[in-house]
Design an enzyme around this catalytic site. Structure first.
Site, PDB file in Angstrom:
ATOM      1  N   ALA A 395       0.788  -1.222  -0.043  1.00 26.15           N
ATOM      2  CA  ALA A 395      -0.035   0.076  -0.041  1.00 26.15           C
ATOM      3  C   ALA A 395       0.760   1.190  -0.042  1.00 26.15           C
ATOM      4  CB  ALA A 395      -0.941   0.020   1.189  1.00 26.15           C
ATOM      5  N   CYS A 396       1.947   1.001   0.696  1.00 24.12           N
ATOM      6  CA  CYS A 396       2.759   2.396   0.924  1.00 24.12           C
ATOM      7  C   CYS A 396       3.561   2.697  -0.512  1.00 24.12           C
ATOM      8  CB  CYS A 396       3.731   2.132   1.832  1.00 24.12           C
ATOM      9  SG  CYS A 396       3.117   2.421   3.436  1.00 24.12           S
TER      10      CYS A 396
END
Length: 434
Positions: A395-396
């Site tokens: 996600a990052c």
């Protein structure tokens, strides 16, 4: 079985997503939604998935359902779910506007089977509100010690599974995308020390030093390096590494809050990936403390994740997923605000750069490493937590690529006196290799 006599899971999905969306969903009640040839294939495995999303209609509900296996994806690598996250992004144009009538219809069908509180993953930490009720006010020394321990004191072996031999848990700096992670991490450490311009015998303070890679790299140059961390596991690992390298006369790592460091007059200070734990409201005081710890003409290198735009509600903090599962009390500021705080603390800011693309590349390496060492990662921290970290890093990396978050390095100098800020040391142009 479905929820209610007239509503299947696929019909519930149809209340919120247009039928032409590039997704195929197969549910536990036998119903399906979308085109079977879609690349993104989702399985709603258990009724708890629906209860999770209705009781927490936000990212927490979705994360709980995913972490507990109530929702799954065909072909997913739990250590690197980046492809599925990219495919989910493509669904956004097909999401219908939220209509109260649709929500009420779905809720009525579900709750006709009775109210149910679905389980919470064991890896989920307390909410910010619950931590405050326990007396852990954000960014006090007591709270910081516990939140750092929550994040870092799991297993050094687990971190090694994805960080690799460098044990460097911050953004690497790549000359090109084909550069290896180890070379890129060494490049980052070299860049920071070159920017600080320290000579053998000079003194460096590394705040939030992690497992000691910067302290050791500095000591190899003959720089006297002190690292501080709130993680006992990190400090033990770092000091053992220092001893193996024969650098104990030059390097030391302590379990100590930066606010309690008794020494001063450092020639340089680096803060690499630590500011995310400080809290935006404390930035000014943080940089004022750095100013106090440095000698005149001492240099500060601050390397931290930033947000690209101010939060709409103006409130500090990270999102709920990161707060409960990864970084309790984590907080990000905009680059302009950070630079203003450094300036207002008395520094001359002499250089800053955005390394956003580099962190996306770094995270892709970490996800691949986690995938390669998946069995050991699960052995170290359990399947559920390993799955959470695969999700977090994927996600990052996506968020860096989309420019939701960035990472900046700020180089600043403590002036020697008012009106003559640079002295003889500071060259006319940047002196380091990019």
């Amino acid at each position: 079985m479905g929820f209610g006599k007239s509503m299947t899971v696929s019909e519930m999905i149809g209340q919120f997503i247009k039928p032409e969306a590039p997704i195929y969903v197969k549910a536990f009640d036998g119903s399906t939604f979308g085109e079977p040839s879609a690349d993104l294939r989702v399985r709603v495995v258990r009724p708890d998935a629906v209860y999770q999303l209705l009781t927490q209609p936000n990212e927490i509900g979705a994360v709980r359902a995913y972490v507990l296996g109530d929702i799954d994806f065909d072909g997913i690598d739990y250590a690197d779910p980046y492809p599925q996250m990219r495919q989910l992004l493509a669904i956004a144009p097909y999401v219908k506007p939220i209509r109260p009538l649709a929500v009420a219809k779905v809720a009525s069908g579900v709750f006709s089977h009775g109210l149910r509180r679905p389980p919470v993953p064991a890896t989920e930490g307390p909410s910010k509100f619950d931590r405050i009720k326990r007396g852990l006010l954000p960014h006090t020394e007591k709270a910081d010690s516990q939140t750092v321990s929550f994040h870092y004191d799991m297993s050094n072996e687990f971190y090694a599974d994805f960080l690799g031999p460098s044990m460097t848990y911050t953004c690497a700096v790549f000359d090109d995308p084909s550069m290896s992670l180890e070379d890129a991490q060494a490049n980052k450490l070299r860049l920071i020390l070159d920017k600080l311009g320290l000579e053998p015998g000079q003194r460096l303070l590394d705040i939030g030093c992690g497992w000691g890679s910067m302290v050791i790299t500095a000591a190899r140059r003959g720089i006297k390096a002190l690292g501080v961390t709130l993680s006992k596991e990190q400090a033990e690992y770092a000091n053992e590494w220092i001893a193996r390298e024969g650098l104990s006369d030059l390097a030391e790592v302590r379990v100590q809050d930066y606010r309690e460091v008794p020494e001063s007059d450092f020639d340089g200070i680096c803060s690499i990936g630590m500011m995310e734990h400080v809290g935006v409201k404390n930035y000014q005081r943080y940089f004022e403390e750095m100013f106090r710890l440095l000698k005149p003409m001492g240099r500060l290198l601050n390397h931290q994740i930033t947000i690209s735009h101010d939060k709409p509600n103006g409130k500090p903090g990270t999102d709920e997923f990161l707060d409960r599962y990864i970084f309790p009390d984590g907080d990000l500021g905009t680059p302009g605000f950070i630079e203003s705080c450094i300036h207002d603390a008395g520094f001359n800011v002499v250089h800053q750069e955005n390394l956003r693309q580099h962190y996306a590349l770094t995270l892709h390496h970490w996800n691949r490493n986690l995938s390669e060492h998946w069995d050991d990662a699960v052995k170290q921290v359990g399947f559920e937590r390993a799955k959470v970290w695969g999700l977090y890093m994927a996600a990052c990396s996506l968020n860096f690529e989309l420019d939701g978050i960035q990472i900046h390095q700020f180089l600043a100098v403590r002036p020697d006196r008012v009106g003559h800020p640079m002295g003889d040391w500071y060259p006319l142009r940047p002196w380091w290799k990019a």
